[in-house]
Write a protein that holds these residues in place. Structure first.
Motif, PDB file in Angstrom:
ATOM      1  N   MET A 186     -57.029 -75.066   5.033  1.00  0.00           N
ATOM      2  CA  MET A 186     -58.367 -74.482   4.947  1.00  0.00           C
ATOM      3  C   MET A 186     -58.348 -73.195   4.128  1.00  0.00           C
ATOM      4  O   MET A 186     -59.264 -72.948   3.321  1.00  0.00           O
ATOM      5  CB  MET A 186     -58.923 -74.237   6.350  1.00  0.00           C
ATOM      6  CG  MET A 186     -59.246 -75.512   7.118  1.00  0.00           C
ATOM      7  SD  MET A 186     -60.275 -75.248   8.605  1.00  0.00           S
ATOM      8  CE  MET A 186     -59.129 -74.319   9.632  1.00  0.00           C
ATOM      9  N   ASP A 187     -57.328 -72.381   4.299  1.00  0.00           N
ATOM     10  CA  ASP A 187     -57.211 -71.145   3.518  1.00  0.00           C
ATOM     11  C   ASP A 187     -57.093 -71.447   2.028  1.00  0.00           C
ATOM     12  O   ASP A 187     -57.690 -70.745   1.197  1.00  0.00           O
ATOM     13  CB  ASP A 187     -55.995 -70.339   3.986  1.00  0.00           C
ATOM     14  CG  ASP A 187     -56.197 -69.718   5.364  1.00  0.00           C
ATOM     15  OD1 ASP A 187     -57.368 -69.588   5.780  1.00  0.00           O
ATOM     16  OD2 ASP A 187     -55.186 -69.365   6.010  1.00  0.00           O
ATOM     17  N   GLU A 188     -56.334 -72.480   1.680  1.00  0.00           N
ATOM     18  CA  GLU A 188     -56.167 -72.858   0.269  1.00  0.00           C
ATOM     19  C   GLU A 188     -57.495 -73.301  -0.341  1.00  0.00           C
ATOM     20  O   GLU A 188     -57.837 -72.925  -1.466  1.00  0.00           O
ATOM     21  CB  GLU A 188     -55.132 -73.982   0.145  1.00  0.00           C
ATOM     22  CG  GLU A 188     -53.707 -73.572   0.472  1.00  0.00           C
ATOM     23  CD  GLU A 188     -53.110 -72.632  -0.570  1.00  0.00           C
ATOM     24  OE1 GLU A 188     -53.392 -72.814  -1.780  1.00  0.00           O
ATOM     25  OE2 GLU A 188     -52.372 -71.712  -0.180  1.00  0.00           O
ATOM     26  N   ILE A 189     -58.264 -74.098   0.409  1.00  0.00           N
ATOM     27  CA  ILE A 189     -59.550 -74.581  -0.108  1.00  0.00           C
ATOM     28  C   ILE A 189     -60.537 -73.431  -0.255  1.00  0.00           C
ATOM     29  O   ILE A 189     -61.238 -73.322  -1.273  1.00  0.00           O
ATOM     30  CB  ILE A 189     -60.121 -75.676   0.816  1.00  0.00           C
ATOM     31  CG1 ILE A 189     -59.193 -76.894   0.854  1.00  0.00           C
ATOM     32  CG2 ILE A 189     -61.517 -76.102   0.340  1.00  0.00           C
ATOM     33  CD1 ILE A 189     -59.602 -77.949   1.868  1.00  0.00           C
ATOM     34  N   VAL A 190     -60.594 -72.565   0.748  1.00  0.00           N
ATOM     35  CA  VAL A 190     -61.494 -71.406   0.674  1.00  0.00           C
ATOM     36  C   VAL A 190     -61.139 -70.539  -0.529  1.00  0.00           C
ATOM     37  O   VAL A 190     -62.027 -70.096  -1.280  1.00  0.00           O
ATOM     38  CB  VAL A 190     -61.418 -70.576   1.977  1.00  0.00           C
ATOM     39  CG1 VAL A 190     -62.166 -69.253   1.803  1.00  0.00           C
ATOM     40  CG2 VAL A 190     -61.996 -71.356   3.153  1.00  0.00           C
ATOM     41  N   ARG A 191     -59.848 -70.293  -0.741  1.00  0.00           N
ATOM     42  CA  ARG A 191     -59.413 -69.462  -1.864  1.00  0.00           C
ATOM     43  C   ARG A 191     -59.825 -70.086  -3.195  1.00  0.00           C
ATOM     44  O   ARG A 191     -60.343 -69.394  -4.096  1.00  0.00           O
ATOM     45  CB  ARG A 191     -57.886 -69.282  -1.813  1.00  0.00           C
ATOM     46  CG  ARG A 191     -57.364 -68.314  -2.887  1.00  0.00           C
ATOM     47  CD  ARG A 191     -55.850 -68.156  -2.817  1.00  0.00           C
ATOM     48  NE  ARG A 191     -55.443 -67.665  -1.503  1.00  0.00           N
ATOM     49  CZ  ARG A 191     -54.748 -68.370  -0.612  1.00  0.00           C
ATOM     50  NH1 ARG A 191     -54.363 -69.618  -0.905  1.00  0.00           N
ATOM     51  NH2 ARG A 191     -54.420 -67.845   0.550  1.00  0.00           N
ATOM     52  N   GLY A 228     -72.574 -69.593  -9.977  1.00  0.00           N
ATOM     53  CA  GLY A 228     -71.424 -69.374  -9.099  1.00  0.00           C
ATOM     54  C   GLY A 228     -71.773 -69.451  -7.622  1.00  0.00           C
ATOM     55  O   GLY A 228     -70.925 -69.214  -6.755  1.00  0.00           O
ATOM     56  N   ILE A 229     -73.021 -69.780  -7.308  1.00  0.00           N
ATOM     57  CA  ILE A 229     -73.462 -69.870  -5.908  1.00  0.00           C
ATOM     58  C   ILE A 229     -72.792 -71.063  -5.224  1.00  0.00           C
ATOM     59  O   ILE A 229     -72.716 -72.159  -5.789  1.00  0.00           O
ATOM     60  CB  ILE A 229     -74.990 -69.993  -5.820  1.00  0.00           C
ATOM     61  CG1 ILE A 229     -75.653 -68.704  -6.321  1.00  0.00           C
ATOM     62  CG2 ILE A 229     -75.436 -70.302  -4.392  1.00  0.00           C
ATOM     63  CD1 ILE A 229     -77.160 -68.802  -6.432  1.00  0.00           C
ATOM     64  N   ILE A 230     -72.339 -70.838  -4.007  1.00  0.00           N
ATOM     65  CA  ILE A 230     -71.676 -71.886  -3.228  1.00  0.00           C
ATOM     66  C   ILE A 230     -72.674 -72.451  -2.219  1.00  0.00           C
ATOM     67  O   ILE A 230     -73.359 -71.696  -1.518  1.00  0.00           O
ATOM     68  CB  ILE A 230     -70.451 -71.330  -2.481  1.00  0.00           C
ATOM     69  CG1 ILE A 230     -69.480 -70.688  -3.474  1.00  0.00           C
ATOM     70  CG2 ILE A 230     -69.759 -72.431  -1.681  1.00  0.00           C
ATOM     71  CD1 ILE A 230     -68.387 -69.863  -2.798  1.00  0.00           C
ATOM     72  N   SER A 231     -72.746 -73.780  -2.136  1.00  0.00           N
ATOM     73  CA  SER A 231     -73.647 -74.435  -1.187  1.00  0.00           C
ATOM     74  C   SER A 231     -72.867 -75.432  -0.336  1.00  0.00           C
ATOM     75  O   SER A 231     -71.935 -76.076  -0.825  1.00  0.00           O
ATOM     76  CB  SER A 231     -74.782 -75.173  -1.914  1.00  0.00           C
ATOM     77  OG  SER A 231     -75.521 -74.284  -2.725  1.00  0.00           O
ATOM     78  N   THR A 256     -66.694 -67.288   5.321  1.00  0.00           N
ATOM     79  CA  THR A 256     -66.878 -67.681   6.722  1.00  0.00           C
ATOM     80  C   THR A 256     -67.600 -69.018   6.819  1.00  0.00           C
ATOM     81  O   THR A 256     -67.229 -69.894   7.619  1.00  0.00           O
ATOM     82  CB  THR A 256     -67.676 -66.606   7.486  1.00  0.00           C
ATOM     83  OG1 THR A 256     -66.968 -65.363   7.416  1.00  0.00           O
ATOM     84  CG2 THR A 256     -67.852 -67.000   8.940  1.00  0.00           C
ATOM     85  N   ASP A 257     -68.640 -69.209   5.997  1.00  0.00           N
ATOM     86  CA  ASP A 257     -69.402 -70.466   6.009  1.00  0.00           C
ATOM     87  C   ASP A 257     -68.541 -71.637   5.556  1.00  0.00           C
ATOM     88  O   ASP A 257     -68.604 -72.732   6.133  1.00  0.00           O
ATOM     89  CB  ASP A 257     -70.626 -70.344   5.099  1.00  0.00           C
ATOM     90  CG  ASP A 257     -71.577 -69.259   5.555  1.00  0.00           C
ATOM     91  OD1 ASP A 257     -71.809 -69.151   6.772  1.00  0.00           O
ATOM     92  OD2 ASP A 257     -72.081 -68.508   4.686  1.00  0.00           O
TER      93      ASP A 257
END
Length: 271
Positions: free
Chosen positions: A120-125, A233-236, A251-252
């Motif tokens: 999860m940390d790798e994907i978030v990064r 660059g907005i994340i959805s 966090t999301d």
């Protein structure tokens, strides 16, 4: 006042004459009730389930102690409720039907709790890095329930999940960057996959093909999609055919990944 004993005798005689019709109606009733219950349960509409059960019980009691109504009345009640459910949950019904036609087989290898946290940390990064650099991306979190045509439209890579690999897939000059990246468990399973686009004309114009693809795939399969806009660059976060979170932060993203790894995925295979 209805004579209950006589009514039961009359019903028994009627059942003997029309047993086939009663059996077929009971089968149809059971199928309709099961399908409605499944759709509503999957969408956490527990209050609606209670309402349906109430009407079914009311209709059954009315039928049992009525001299005039036949079994078709109960089927009419169920048919009307089915129409209401279909109107309210047509997207969820379509997704449930398509999911049921997909043979699920776990490709994921066993992973420890610590291993999942690292993934999860790798994907978030990776998602945050792409957002900062305005690199468009579309990641689909699948529990092996995507239609085979989607996987076949891309390239199976079956690679370890690292932020570098995720970013490499969506590097603008990479051959697979235009399609979706499908994650299954602890693997980057396939890249460059083409997804069905949502055709809703009411969608905002700023929603490009990636957002429409994310909406489209979550309408036909119980998956979660993470979208990074190339323009802003907005994340959805997209799920169940709608954008659950726009302007998502770390966090999301981690919350969506936690739901996937500890809820969606573990429903099929235990880590």
């Amino acid at each position: 006042m209805i004579d209950i004993q006589q009514h039961l005798i009359d019903f028994g005689n009627s059942f003997g004459e029309k047993w086939l019709a009663y059996v077929l109606q009971l089968i149809l009733f059971s199928i309709l009730f099961y399908l409605m219950f499944k759709v509503l349960k999957n969408n956490k509409a527990t209050k609606f389930i209670g309402l349906i059960v109430f009407f079914v019980l009311f209709g059954g009691i009315t039928l049992a102690f009525s001299e005039d109504l036949d079994s078709g009345f109960l089927l009419l009640v169920i048919a009307m409720i089915s129409l209401i459910v279909f109107t309210m949950f047509h997207t969820e019904i379509k997704r449930s039907l398509l999911d049921s036609g997909v043979k699920k087989k776990s490709k994921a290898e066993p992973v420890t709790v610590t291993g999942v946290e690292l993934i999860m940390d790798e994907i978030v990064r990776a998602v945050q890095n792409m957002s900062k650099n305005d690199i468009g991306a579309l990641i689909v979190l699948s529990n092996d329930n995507l239609p085979e045509g989607i996987i076949e439209s891309g390239t199976v890579i079956n690679a370890k999940i690292t932020s570098q690999m995720v970013e490499a897939v969506f590097y603008p000059k990479a051959p697979l960057h235009d399609g979706a990246l499908v994650i299954e468990g602890n693997k980057l399973y396939a890249a460059g996959c083409f997804l069905p686009l949502a055709q809703d004309e009411n969608l905002p114009k700023e929603m490009g093909s990636r957002h429409r693809a994310a909406l489209g795939v979550t309408m036909v399969a119980s998956v979660t999609a993470i979208v990074v806009s190339e323009e802003t660059g907005i994340i959805s976060i997209v799920k169940n055919g709608s954008i659950k979170k726009k302007y998502a932060d770390a966090t999301d993203i981690k919350e969506a990944l936690s739901d996937y790894y500890w809820s969606d995925l573990t429903a099929e295979s235990k880590f």
